[in-house]
Write an enzyme that holds these catalytic residues in place. Sequence first.
Site, PDB file in Angstrom:
ATOM      1  N   ASP A 169       5.431  21.020  -6.381  1.00 38.14           N
ATOM      2  CA  ASP A 169       4.408  20.553  -7.262  1.00 38.14           C
ATOM      3  C   ASP A 169       3.801  19.577  -6.353  1.00 38.14           C
ATOM      4  O   ASP A 169       4.083  18.550  -6.044  1.00 38.14           O
ATOM      5  CB  ASP A 169       4.796  19.819  -8.553  1.00 38.14           C
ATOM      6  N   GLU A 221       1.443  20.098 -15.102  1.00 37.87           N
ATOM      7  CA  GLU A 221       1.486  21.694 -14.936  1.00 37.87           C
ATOM      8  C   GLU A 221       2.577  22.218 -15.883  1.00 37.87           C
ATOM      9  O   GLU A 221       2.648  23.381 -16.177  1.00 37.87           O
ATOM     10  CB  GLU A 221       1.149  21.921 -13.399  1.00 37.87           C
ATOM     11  N   LYS A 257      11.700  25.377 -16.418  1.00 37.58           N
ATOM     12  CA  LYS A 257      10.490  25.268 -15.733  1.00 37.58           C
ATOM     13  C   LYS A 257      10.695  25.469 -14.275  1.00 37.58           C
ATOM     14  O   LYS A 257      11.871  24.937 -13.620  1.00 37.58           O
ATOM     15  CB  LYS A 257      10.016  23.691 -15.646  1.00 37.58           C
ATOM     16  N   LYS A 291      -1.016  14.386  -5.931  1.00 38.15           N
ATOM     17  CA  LYS A 291       0.143  13.535  -5.879  1.00 38.15           C
ATOM     18  C   LYS A 291       0.066  12.530  -4.551  1.00 38.15           C
ATOM     19  O   LYS A 291      -0.252  13.321  -3.478  1.00 38.15           O
ATOM     20  CB  LYS A 291       1.377  14.024  -5.913  1.00 38.15           C
ATOM     21  N   ASP A 309      11.198  20.739  -8.108  1.00 38.01           N
ATOM     22  CA  ASP A 309      10.456  20.997  -9.458  1.00 38.01           C
ATOM     23  C   ASP A 309      10.655  22.247 -10.160  1.00 38.01           C
ATOM     24  O   ASP A 309      10.075  22.508 -11.258  1.00 38.01           O
ATOM     25  CB  ASP A 309       8.791  20.670  -9.367  1.00 38.01           C
ATOM     26  N   ARG A 349       4.103  21.698 -18.519  1.00 37.51           N
ATOM     27  CA  ARG A 349       3.970  22.164 -19.798  1.00 37.51           C
ATOM     28  C   ARG A 349       2.971  23.268 -20.176  1.00 37.51           C
ATOM     29  O   ARG A 349       3.095  24.045 -20.991  1.00 37.51           O
ATOM     30  CB  ARG A 349       3.402  20.847 -20.643  1.00 37.51           C
TER      31      ARG A 349
END
Length: 485
Positions: free
Chosen positions: A251, A330, A246, A258, A269, A332
């Site tokens: 993020d 996001e 990933k 967030k 991330d 996934r």
Amino acid sequence: MNIEFVETQKEAASRAGVLGLAARPGLVWEGDAGGYVASLGAGFERALERAGFEGEAGQSCSYDTGSEHPHTVVALGTGEDPSADDRRRAAGILGRKASKDASVATTLAFEGQAAPVVEGFLLSQYSYDRFRSKPEPARTDSLLLVGTGAELDSEAGTVVAEAVSWARDLVNTPARDKAPREVQRLVAEMVEGLGLRLETHDVADLEEGGFGGLLGVAAGSDRDPCLVELWYEPEESETFVALVGKGITFDSGGLSIKPAQAMATMKTDMSGAAAVIGAMAAIARLRLPVKVLGLAPLTDNMPGSRATKPGDVLTTRNGKTIEVLNTDAEGRLILADALAYAVEHGPDLMVDLATLTGACKVALGDTIAGVMGNDDSLIDRIERAGEQAGESMWHLPLPEEYRRQLDTPMADMKNIGGRWGGALTAALLLQEFVGDIPWAHLDIAGPARWTRDEHYQTKGGSGFGVRTLVELVANLAEQGFGTTE
Ligand code: BES
Ligand code: MN
Ligand code: ZN
């Protein structure tokens, strides 16, 4: 760093400023150090006693010898029958204590386990200094390993430590300095001369290829996404592994934004991507006879005006559709595309690494990764590789009965499940994209970032996963895949 083997503890003592002496419980000194310890006399004995040093793993005690070579002896406990990570940690403790000294020696690798000792030592002296006006890098430039042989082993240790350090650097780099295309450039630079083939997919390519998950996440950012595709194809190989990481370069959560606290560490991330790429470099440098495909989908997750909105439906690489009900789920979405793309190449097995869910941190804390998948023998192997590598993980289930949490009348699935078991529903979504291929997923949301300095870990990006992947591939090189052991 210059790493040399010396035959006797005496020679090491005469050359090093700091000498790390490994000891087991009962003060059994590794190698031929007993005589030297006796020569240090009662002063050393008293120092050990005051420190409560008994040779247990994790214990250490520094002693000023009053002479020059060595000026300091560090007793390093390894415990009875030390594991690779007992040695790695002890070497890390030594590396920290000796970081101001040019020349360090140790008996930790006396029995030939040089790789973990070299890894622990080098990684303990890692620092990310790019933005400091007064950097304080470690000053050690020579490490003497007492004992004979194991030169190859020590080289492997250097290769692995450098790969982990590269991954740490990339993870620690601020988001503004690692736009997806910049990461791609850094990868190109790093793999030069290693015999890896780098293919990159730009936006036009991704549109053409139907990478709707990756493009959907990237839609809210002004910085272009890309997919890094790295091939390692040695002349001899019986096993073909695909690794997927990933690579969310930041993020923010997207429109499902967030809170500030949760966002503060989200430059990390892309730790899965960093681990995969770092591991590929090490695998190539070690010339392991296994074919490896490494994939890193790279993008920001931002709330720009073109961002994917809650309720939008994305069509992924394998044609399956996903209703995005929370844009912060996001990882996934980009992994869905990358896993589907990996499947098209027909690997024997696949492993993905991702800082995927806060839920996994809630379940296992911040040093243990969750491992999930569709093949227990693969998970077994990964757990064993992790043990050797000193990377903790715990097998979590993929309960079929939770799959219905992803059901939606709008699409083939939605991107979030219910309130509980979030690490598992995330992995169940990934499973939709791996076909029948043996696959394991590591949720590294916790251990990708270390929260404090200790032994060979430093606060910040940890490079978690690099060592396990290299160990796994080395194991596949030796034993193949699918053979029952
Ligand atoms: N990158 C985060 C997961 C994360 C959280 C990694 C904390 C490291 C530390 C991921 O993209 C995310 O936001 N996941 C959400 C999923 C939820 C919206 C279903 C989460 O875990 O809250
Ligand atoms: Mn997120
Ligand atoms: Zn994320």
